[in-house]
Write an enzyme that holds these catalytic residues in place. Structure first.
Site, mmCIF file in Angstrom:
data_model
loop_
_atom_site.group_PDB
_atom_site.id
_atom_site.type_symbol
_atom_site.label_atom_id
_atom_site.label_comp_id
_atom_site.label_asym_id
_atom_site.label_seq_id
_atom_site.Cartn_x
_atom_site.Cartn_y
_atom_site.Cartn_z
ATOM 1 N N LYS A 18 1.818 -12.631 -19.265
ATOM 2 C CA LYS A 18 2.890 -11.660 -19.057
ATOM 3 C C LYS A 18 2.383 -10.251 -19.381
ATOM 4 O O LYS A 18 1.759 -10.042 -20.431
ATOM 5 C CB LYS A 18 4.087 -12.004 -19.941
ATOM 6 C CG LYS A 18 5.266 -11.095 -19.682
ATOM 7 C CD LYS A 18 6.467 -11.419 -20.555
ATOM 8 C CE LYS A 18 7.590 -10.433 -20.273
ATOM 9 N NZ LYS A 18 8.663 -10.543 -21.249
ATOM 10 N N LYS A 75 8.177 -5.927 18.872
ATOM 11 C CA LYS A 75 7.659 -6.964 17.972
ATOM 12 C C LYS A 75 7.269 -8.209 18.760
ATOM 13 O O LYS A 75 6.251 -8.838 18.490
ATOM 14 C CB LYS A 75 8.724 -7.298 16.920
ATOM 15 C CG LYS A 75 8.171 -7.958 15.693
ATOM 16 C CD LYS A 75 9.165 -7.936 14.541
ATOM 17 C CE LYS A 75 9.217 -6.597 13.839
ATOM 18 N NZ LYS A 75 10.074 -6.563 12.668
ATOM 19 N N LYS A 127 3.474 -9.641 18.680
ATOM 20 C CA LYS A 127 3.172 -10.977 18.145
ATOM 21 C C LYS A 127 2.686 -11.925 19.240
ATOM 22 O O LYS A 127 2.213 -13.018 18.937
ATOM 23 C CB LYS A 127 4.415 -11.573 17.481
ATOM 24 C CG LYS A 127 5.020 -10.690 16.396
ATOM 25 C CD LYS A 127 4.894 -11.305 15.029
ATOM 26 C CE LYS A 127 5.455 -10.337 13.993
ATOM 27 N NZ LYS A 127 5.179 -10.769 12.633
ATOM 28 N N ASP A 147 5.438 -9.089 3.122
ATOM 29 C CA ASP A 147 4.312 -8.481 3.845
ATOM 30 C C ASP A 147 3.112 -8.275 2.931
ATOM 31 O O ASP A 147 1.972 -8.310 3.382
ATOM 32 C CB ASP A 147 4.759 -7.146 4.451
ATOM 33 C CG ASP A 147 5.696 -7.369 5.632
ATOM 34 O OD1 ASP A 147 5.424 -8.295 6.429
ATOM 35 O OD2 ASP A 147 6.711 -6.654 5.747
ATOM 36 N N PHE A 181 11.476 -14.289 14.482
ATOM 37 C CA PHE A 181 12.717 -13.614 14.104
ATOM 38 C C PHE A 181 12.359 -12.195 13.662
ATOM 39 O O PHE A 181 11.258 -11.966 13.146
ATOM 40 C CB PHE A 181 13.417 -14.347 12.955
ATOM 41 C CG PHE A 181 14.429 -15.360 13.419
ATOM 42 C CD1 PHE A 181 14.011 -16.510 14.079
ATOM 43 C CD2 PHE A 181 15.781 -15.157 13.221
ATOM 44 C CE1 PHE A 181 14.933 -17.453 14.533
ATOM 45 C CE2 PHE A 181 16.718 -16.089 13.658
ATOM 46 C CZ PHE A 181 16.292 -17.238 14.309
ATOM 47 N N ASP A 222 -0.185 -12.888 8.653
ATOM 48 C CA ASP A 222 1.023 -13.113 9.461
ATOM 49 C C ASP A 222 0.989 -14.554 9.986
ATOM 50 O O ASP A 222 0.153 -14.900 10.835
ATOM 51 C CB ASP A 222 1.063 -12.110 10.619
ATOM 52 C CG ASP A 222 2.414 -12.123 11.319
ATOM 53 O OD1 ASP A 222 2.926 -13.226 11.594
ATOM 54 O OD2 ASP A 222 2.953 -11.028 11.588
ATOM 55 N N ILE A 223 1.887 -15.390 9.467
ATOM 56 C CA ILE A 223 1.884 -16.827 9.811
ATOM 57 C C ILE A 223 2.210 -17.007 11.291
ATOM 58 O O ILE A 223 1.544 -17.758 12.015
ATOM 59 C CB ILE A 223 2.917 -17.594 8.947
ATOM 60 C CG1 ILE A 223 2.620 -17.381 7.461
ATOM 61 C CG2 ILE A 223 2.922 -19.081 9.297
ATOM 62 C CD1 ILE A 223 3.734 -17.837 6.531
ATOM 63 N N ASN A 283 12.729 -11.325 -1.775
ATOM 64 C CA ASN A 283 13.694 -10.568 -0.975
ATOM 65 C C ASN A 283 15.007 -11.330 -0.861
ATOM 66 O O ASN A 283 15.156 -12.421 -1.407
ATOM 67 C CB ASN A 283 13.100 -10.233 0.400
ATOM 68 C CG ASN A 283 12.767 -11.492 1.175
ATOM 69 O OD1 ASN A 283 13.640 -12.288 1.490
ATOM 70 N ND2 ASN A 283 11.475 -11.685 1.470
#
Ligand code: CTP
Length: 407
Positions: A291, A345, A349, A281, A331, A310-311, A212
């Site tokens: 390849k 969120k 969390k 995710d 964050f 999810d760390i 990303n």
């Protein structure tokens, strides 16, 4: 600017590294400081006062007999005006002089005469590797530190004499970073901060993968700000090409699973966890060992995905966090309805503080605006550089942990 309003006495003793002091002087001025250069006679063998005057825009002081001061006491006035004295380069001989309290020339005289409690003395040693390793030098450095000076490190590498080893003066940009760090309040002294930063890369095959736009800049700024605030810092970084902040322990990873492993390994020592990473995710369920080739029919390869752990949630639910020994900060990058998403969120969390921002306005930028969300509500920050926001976040964390009397 980081050194706005600061007045720095930049002292040069004799050494080939004096050529780097010209650049250091320029960087200090650029960072907003006023700089008063003081040179020893030996330093003038390596660089002229003309160069240093031009760069600092102030006449250089070179002698304790300088008659410019009405009372003829430059050693008193120069030290009292300063917010910090930085000796760069600091030769082996000058270190010995400081240790002995010698005062037969202006620079050592003004160091001895400085108000110790108010004016910090930072020294950037520079010398041949044998001189550096000599027990006399190491003994003097230990004594200098015990006497209250801040002994900065040295670089390792090729030396002007042709030898290779420890003893090079730190680069000007490193010295600037160390001086700026020294000026920050030590709000996180004694803490160990773990930061995840950057994107992750989830392999599809040996050539391709999914990642990303996260640049890692915010996480690196948080790591730097935490270090400046006196914390030990471990930075678990996804694939980014940013320089490691000074004094920070960096662990490079690629995938979300590697990031989880590295964060889990560091967590037992950590007292604060700041999850800035944009962790993927999902990852391809079965990355191909070779390849994946087009088969000529136009058919798409069938990719299946599995969700990454999810760390943040994992560490936030650990015994360490639940017993109050690990303060977790998350964050959230959103595209719309920032406040509502960030509040939801934070609760999902199970963390005390969540920092929201608008992703497209933040990715890759040097500045940003944050929304600090805790149990009491949401508070927007001003738009500022990521480093300024990271320092603000460090202060917010220290306040919520009820630690860090400002020094
Ligand atoms: N995070 C993490 N591990 C993951 C996913 C996210 O540690 N596998 C952390 C991020 O570092 C960040 C926060 O969780 O601190 C972001 O939460 P998340 O719910 O993943 O945010 P988004 O990806 O924006 O969620 P959504 O897709 O639901 O908007």
């Amino acid at each position: 600017m980081d050194l706005s309003g600061k007045h720095i006495v930049l002292g040069l003793s004799g050494g080939i590294a004096c050529y780097k002091s010209a650049e250091l002087c320029r960087l200090l001025v650029k960072a907003g400081a006023t700089v008063q250069v003081v040179m020893t006679e030996a330093a003038e063998q390596f660089i002229t006062p003309v160069t240093m005057q031009a760069l600092s825009q102030r006449p250089v002081y070179r002698s304790q007999w300088d008659a410019r001061e009405p009372d003829n006491m430059p050693h008193i006035k120069l030290g009292r005006e300063a917010d910090a004295i930085l000796i760069a380069p600091c030769s082996a001989d000058f270190i010995a002089r400081l240790v002995q309290g010698r005062s037969d020339e202006l620079l050592s005289l003004l160091c001895l005469a400085r108000p110790v409690a108010r004016v910090p003395l930072l020294v950037a040693p520079a010398m041949n590797r044998e001189m550096w390793l000599h027990p006399a030098t190491q003994r003097n450095l230990a004594q200098l530190a015990a006497d209250g000076a801040v002994v900065l490190g040295v670089g390792n590498g090729p030396q002007a004499c042709g030898e290779t080893g420890d003893g090079r003066m730190l680069e000007p940009a490193e010295l600037l970073e160390d001086l700026i760090a020294h000026c920050q309040p030590k709000l996180l002294a004694g803490q160990h901060v773990l930061v995840t930063a950057g994107p992750t890369f989830e392999a599809i095959d040996p050539i391709r993968g999914i990642t990303n736009h996260s640049s890692g800049k915010m996480g690196f700024a948080v790591a730097r700000a935490a270090r400046e605030a006196g914390a030990e810092v471990t930075l678990v970084a996804g694939p980014v090409s940013l320089p490691t902040p000074r004094g920070v322990r960096r662990v490079d990873v690629q995938s979300a699973r590697q990031m989880l492993d590295a964060a889990t390994a560091a967590a037992p020592q950590a007292t604060v966890f700041v999850a800035t990473a944009a962790v993927a995710d999902w990852r391809p369920a079965a990355p191909s060992a070779q390849k994946i080739k087009k088969d000529g029919t136009g058919a798409m390869p069938a990719l299946e995905f599995v969700e990454n752990t999810d760390i943040l949630q994992t560490l936030a639910q650990s015994e360490r966090a639940r017993s109050g020994r690990l303060f977790c900060v998350g964050f959230a990058a959103e595209s719309h309805d920032l406040a509502a998403h960030a509040k939801a969120k934070r609760e999902r969390k199970g963390i005390p503080l969540l920092v929201g921002n608008i992703g497209p306005a933040a990715f890759g930028q040097d500045d940003n605006q944050l929304l600090l969300v805790d149990a009491g509500g949401a508070q927007p920050t001003e738009r500022a550089s990521k480093l300024a926001l990271a320092r603000r976040l460090v202060a917010e964390i220290a306040r919520r942990m009820d630690i860090g009397a400002a020094t």
